[in-house]
Motif scaffolding. Structure first.
Motif, PDB file in Angstrom:
ATOM      1  N   VAL A  70       0.865  -1.189   0.000  1.00  0.00           N
ATOM      2  CA  VAL A  70       0.000   0.000   0.000  1.00  0.00           C
ATOM      3  C   VAL A  70       0.896   1.231   0.000  1.00  0.00           C
ATOM      4  CG1 VAL A  70      -1.721   1.304   1.320  1.00  0.00           C
ATOM      5  CG2 VAL A  70      -1.826  -1.184   1.268  1.00  0.00           C
ATOM      6  N   PRO A  71       0.562   2.259  -0.775  1.00  0.00           N
ATOM      7  CA  PRO A  71       1.368   3.492  -0.724  1.00  0.00           C
ATOM      8  C   PRO A  71       1.388   4.068   0.691  1.00  0.00           C
ATOM      9  CG  PRO A  71      -0.155   3.543  -2.583  1.00  0.00           C
ATOM     10  CD  PRO A  71      -0.532   2.363  -1.764  1.00  0.00           C
ATOM     11  N   VAL A  72       2.513   4.637   1.056  1.00  0.00           N
ATOM     12  CA  VAL A  72       2.619   5.329   2.340  1.00  0.00           C
ATOM     13  C   VAL A  72       2.082   6.742   2.145  1.00  0.00           C
ATOM     14  CG1 VAL A  72       4.161   6.156   4.151  1.00  0.00           C
ATOM     15  CG2 VAL A  72       4.630   3.978   2.988  1.00  0.00           C
ATOM     16  N   ILE A  73       1.068   7.108   2.927  1.00  0.00           N
ATOM     17  CA  ILE A  73       0.503   8.452   2.821  1.00  0.00           C
ATOM     18  C   ILE A  73       0.779   9.233   4.097  1.00  0.00           C
ATOM     19  CG2 ILE A  73      -1.267   7.730   1.192  1.00  0.00           C
ATOM     20  CD1 ILE A  73      -3.294   7.824   3.507  1.00  0.00           C
ATOM     21  N   GLY A  74       0.685  10.544   3.996  1.00  0.00           N
ATOM     22  CA  GLY A  74       0.954  11.386   5.155  1.00  0.00           C
ATOM     23  C   GLY A  74      -0.117  12.451   5.339  1.00  0.00           C
ATOM     24  N   PHE A  75      -0.196  12.972   6.552  1.00  0.00           N
ATOM     25  CA  PHE A  75      -1.069  14.097   6.874  1.00  0.00           C
ATOM     26  C   PHE A  75      -0.238  15.103   7.668  1.00  0.00           C
ATOM     27  CE2 PHE A  75      -3.904  10.523   6.237  1.00  0.00           C
ATOM     28  CZ  PHE A  75      -4.874  11.068   5.397  1.00  0.00           C
ATOM     29  N   VAL A  76      -0.337  16.377   7.271  1.00  0.00           N
ATOM     30  CA  VAL A  76       0.543  17.412   7.810  1.00  0.00           C
ATOM     31  C   VAL A  76      -0.277  18.623   8.257  1.00  0.00           C
ATOM     32  CG1 VAL A  76       2.468  18.976   7.279  1.00  0.00           C
ATOM     33  CG2 VAL A  76       2.410  16.672   6.266  1.00  0.00           C
ATOM     34  N   SER A  77       0.078  19.196   9.400  1.00  0.00           N
ATOM     35  CA  SER A  77      -0.496  20.456   9.869  1.00  0.00           C
ATOM     36  C   SER A  77       0.583  21.249  10.596  1.00  0.00           C
ATOM     37  CB  SER A  77      -1.685  20.220  10.810  1.00  0.00           C
ATOM     38  OG  SER A  77      -2.805  19.738  10.111  1.00  0.00           O
ATOM     39  N   HIS A 164      -5.947  -0.104   6.534  1.00  0.00           N
ATOM     40  CA  HIS A 164      -5.177   1.041   6.033  1.00  0.00           C
ATOM     41  C   HIS A 164      -3.718   0.646   5.886  1.00  0.00           C
ATOM     42  CE1 HIS A 164      -3.423   1.568  10.046  1.00  0.00           C
ATOM     43  NE2 HIS A 164      -4.638   1.332  10.510  1.00  0.00           N
ATOM     44  N   GLY A 165      -3.017   1.380   5.080  1.00  0.00           N
ATOM     45  CA  GLY A 165      -1.575   1.187   4.959  1.00  0.00           C
ATOM     46  C   GLY A 165      -0.830   2.000   5.993  1.00  0.00           C
ATOM     47  N   LYS A 166       0.458   2.115   5.818  1.00  0.00           N
ATOM     48  CA  LYS A 166       1.285   2.911   6.713  1.00  0.00           C
ATOM     49  C   LYS A 166       0.946   4.384   6.534  1.00  0.00           C
ATOM     50  CE  LYS A 166       6.171   3.905   7.783  1.00  0.00           C
ATOM     51  NZ  LYS A 166       7.579   3.585   7.410  1.00  0.00           N
ATOM     52  N   ILE A 167       0.732   5.058   7.657  1.00  0.00           N
ATOM     53  CA  ILE A 167       0.391   6.476   7.630  1.00  0.00           C
ATOM     54  C   ILE A 167       1.433   7.248   8.435  1.00  0.00           C
ATOM     55  CG2 ILE A 167      -1.323   8.225   8.240  1.00  0.00           C
ATOM     56  CD1 ILE A 167      -3.442   5.995   8.065  1.00  0.00           C
ATOM     57  N   VAL A 397     -13.006  12.197   6.826  1.00  0.00           N
ATOM     58  CA  VAL A 397     -12.329  12.226   5.528  1.00  0.00           C
ATOM     59  C   VAL A 397     -10.942  11.602   5.630  1.00  0.00           C
ATOM     60  CG1 VAL A 397     -11.293  13.751   3.788  1.00  0.00           C
ATOM     61  CG2 VAL A 397     -13.628  14.173   4.594  1.00  0.00           C
ATOM     62  N   ILE A 398     -10.198  11.937   6.683  1.00  0.00           N
ATOM     63  CA  ILE A 398      -8.867  11.360   6.874  1.00  0.00           C
ATOM     64  C   ILE A 398      -8.954   9.840   6.950  1.00  0.00           C
ATOM     65  CG2 ILE A 398      -6.916  11.170   8.491  1.00  0.00           C
ATOM     66  CD1 ILE A 398      -7.477  14.120   9.247  1.00  0.00           C
ATOM     67  N   CYS A 399      -9.870   9.355   7.759  1.00  0.00           N
ATOM     68  CA  CYS A 399     -10.018   7.901   7.913  1.00  0.00           C
ATOM     69  C   CYS A 399     -10.413   7.240   6.594  1.00  0.00           C
ATOM     70  CB  CYS A 399     -11.062   7.593   8.987  1.00  0.00           C
ATOM     71  SG  CYS A 399     -10.573   8.066  10.670  1.00  0.00           S
ATOM     72  N   LYS A 400     -11.296   7.896   5.839  1.00  0.00           N
ATOM     73  CA  LYS A 400     -11.749   7.312   4.574  1.00  0.00           C
ATOM     74  C   LYS A 400     -10.626   7.329   3.530  1.00  0.00           C
ATOM     75  CE  LYS A 400     -15.157   5.842   3.879  1.00  0.00           C
ATOM     76  NZ  LYS A 400     -15.656   4.433   3.879  1.00  0.00           N
ATOM     77  N   ILE A 401      -9.808   8.380   3.510  1.00  0.00           N
ATOM     78  CA  ILE A 401      -8.652   8.396   2.601  1.00  0.00           C
ATOM     79  C   ILE A 401      -7.733   7.220   2.914  1.00  0.00           C
ATOM     80  CG2 ILE A 401      -6.501   9.616   2.045  1.00  0.00           C
ATOM     81  CD1 ILE A 401      -8.067  12.239   2.286  1.00  0.00           C
ATOM     82  N   ALA A 402      -7.471   6.994   4.196  1.00  0.00           N
ATOM     83  CA  ALA A 402      -6.622   5.865   4.601  1.00  0.00           C
ATOM     84  C   ALA A 402      -7.224   4.544   4.121  1.00  0.00           C
ATOM     85  CB  ALA A 402      -6.455   5.871   6.113  1.00  0.00           C
ATOM     86  N   ALA A 406      -5.883   1.865   0.863  1.00  0.00           N
ATOM     87  CA  ALA A 406      -5.472   0.501   1.196  1.00  0.00           C
ATOM     88  C   ALA A 406      -6.232  -0.573   0.421  1.00  0.00           C
ATOM     89  CB  ALA A 406      -5.649   0.262   2.695  1.00  0.00           C
ATOM     90  N   ILE A 407      -7.188  -0.176  -0.417  1.00  0.00           N
ATOM     91  CA  ILE A 407      -7.943  -1.169  -1.176  1.00  0.00           C
ATOM     92  C   ILE A 407      -7.019  -1.854  -2.163  1.00  0.00           C
ATOM     93  CG2 ILE A 407      -9.783  -1.515  -2.868  1.00  0.00           C
ATOM     94  CD1 ILE A 407     -11.291   0.790  -1.517  1.00  0.00           C
ATOM     95  N   GLU A 408      -7.001  -3.173  -2.114  1.00  0.00           N
ATOM     96  CA  GLU A 408      -6.126  -3.954  -2.987  1.00  0.00           C
ATOM     97  C   GLU A 408      -6.624  -3.890  -4.427  1.00  0.00           C
ATOM     98  OE1 GLU A 408      -3.649  -8.149  -2.667  1.00  0.00           O
ATOM     99  OE2 GLU A 408      -5.545  -7.927  -1.602  1.00  0.00           O
ATOM    100  N   LYS A 409      -5.738  -3.513  -5.334  1.00  0.00           N
ATOM    101  CA  LYS A 409      -6.125  -3.349  -6.728  1.00  0.00           C
ATOM    102  C   LYS A 409      -6.102  -4.713  -7.450  1.00  0.00           C
ATOM    103  CE  LYS A 409      -6.285   1.068  -6.007  1.00  0.00           C
ATOM    104  NZ  LYS A 409      -7.545   1.743  -5.827  1.00  0.00           N
TER     105      LYS A 409
END
Length: 409
Positions: A70-77, A164-167, A397-402, A406-409
């Motif tokens: 799963v791609p590693v995604i990030g959230f920043v503030s 979810h993948g790595k966040i 929204v954050i949880c849904k993006i995660a 992570a959905i396997e293609k």
């Protein structure tokens, strides 16, 4: 709802105003007060790899709970607040079941938050608003974003059935003075892409922002006793006012919208001997941006020619650029955010930012980083407010993006 309110208030009541005149990172020592609190909170809720470096940049990890790649995604503030208005002694007010009428922020000083002036308030009738007491800013920019990211991570930890993948999450100092990403270690962060939670109205999704520069014009005068000044005194303030009036009056923040750029005179300091003008220059279009900088330099040249003297000196520094160039090649990251919003009942408002975020700089540093709403309105002043329901939707929204990532293609 009360949990998110309590968390948000615990952050905004800590003064983290940044200082553009400081050379340190963070620019103010008081930013460490919240930074250290956040580190302990991240550890408490169960995130791993929690770190804070010598410049107060915070990172942490929520490990993947799936077996496939799963791609590693990030959230920043960012945790600093704007120096445009004081962030000391913030006293939040809770307005339950908002009735759509005027809100008295401060009766003694007759400060009123009115939908007659701020009509966005009417979008939130029946909701719970958090406002200021009229004497400070609130700090929803961007402590709402921090609240939402931490609350979302806590929710995912407590609900392992959500896959979810790595966040990776990151919190930065000094965004409000244009330095939030300057010392951000993109390689250490290790995400394929990220989202800043730093927008305003619920539903905002942005991958375009201003190109930005700052200009400082110094005007030299000559002080002479006013009784004997004829033909000798040069009053720098009069010369500075001539410079101001040459620029197009309607190309200012209060007269522009959408994709229209502007010159913004945000500070003047002066006396007879010397006056300094400080401008910010903004435009979404790169060619128009360069033309704005060239116009300032031409005005300086023309005035110096007129007065046959180096009365005016100008220094222009680029600050950040439009992230559109870096995000468009990976538009699926915007599509995921749009899909996530729709899935949780939020109507996406895809538009250009009339400003900038850490994401604009991070995108040019190799971390594509669109911007998502944090929910607040009227940032940087006494009329700032945030609907709690908007913060709750941002968490969803954050949880849904995660989950979608992570959905396997």
């Amino acid at each position: 709802m009360q949990h998110i309110i309590n968390r948000f208030i615990s952050y905004v009541t800590i003064d983290t105003e940044s200082d553009p005149n400081s050379e340190t990172t963070p620019s103010t020592k008081k930013q460490w007060d919240l930074a250290n609190k956040l580190v302990e909170e991240l550890k408490t809720i169960g995130l791993s790899d929690v770190s804070i470096d010598e410049n107060a940049y915070i990172m942490a990890t929520l490990p993947s709970n799936v077996n496939h790649d799963v791609p590693v995604i990030g959230f920043v503030s960012h945790f600093d607040t704007s120096p445009d208005f004081t962030g000391a002694n913030v006293k939040p007010q809770i307005i339950s079941n908002y009735d759509g009428k005027d809100i008295i922020l401060n009766a003694e000083e007759d400060i009123i938050l009115s939908p007659d002036y701020f009509d966005d308030l009417l979008l939130y009738k029946g909701q719970t608003l958090i406002t200021t007491d009229g004497t400070t800013l609130l700090g929803a920019d961007d402590k709402a974003g921090i609240t939402e990211i931490i609350t979302a991570m806590e929710y995912l930890i407590n609900h392992p059935e959500i896959k979810h993948g790595k966040i990776r999450i990151g919190f930065t100092p000094d965004e409000e003075i244009g330095r939030g990403a300057h010392k951000f270690d993109v390689d250490k962060f290790g995400a394929d892409w990220a989202y800043t939670m730093d927008g305003s109205q619920v539903g905002e999704l942005e991958y375009e922002n201003f190109n930005a520069a700052g200009a400082k014009i110094k005007v030299k005068g000559k002080i002479v006793h006013p009784g004997y000044a004829k033909g000798k005194m040069i009053n720098s303030m009069y010369y500075a006012s001539e410079f101001i009036t040459i620029l197009p009056r309607l190309e200012t923040p209060e007269c522009t919208e959408g994709y229209e750029g502007f010159f913004h005179l945000h500070n003047i300091e002066g006396d007879v001997e010397e006056t300094t003008l400080e401008y910010i220059i903004r435009d979404h279009d790169k060619d128009k941006f360069e033309a704005r900088k060239a116009l300032l330099e031409k005005v300086v040249f023309d005035l110096n020619t007129k007065y046959e003297s180096e009365v005016f000196k100008i220094e222009i520094k680029d600050q950040y650029f439009n992230m559109k160039e870096k995000v468009e090649p990976v538009m699926h990251i915007v599509d995921i955010a749009e899909e996530a919003m729709k899935a949780v009942g939020v109507t996406p408002l895809i538009k250009a930012i009339r400003g900038g975020t850490d994401g604009s700089q991070l995108s040019y540093m190799g971390l594509p980083c669109p911007n998502i709403f944090a929910g607040g309105h009227n940032f940087h002043g006494r009329y700032e407010y945030v609907p709690v329901e908007s913060m709750q939707k941002a968490v969803e929204v954050i949880c849904k993006i995660a989950e979608l990532t992570a959905i396997e293609k």
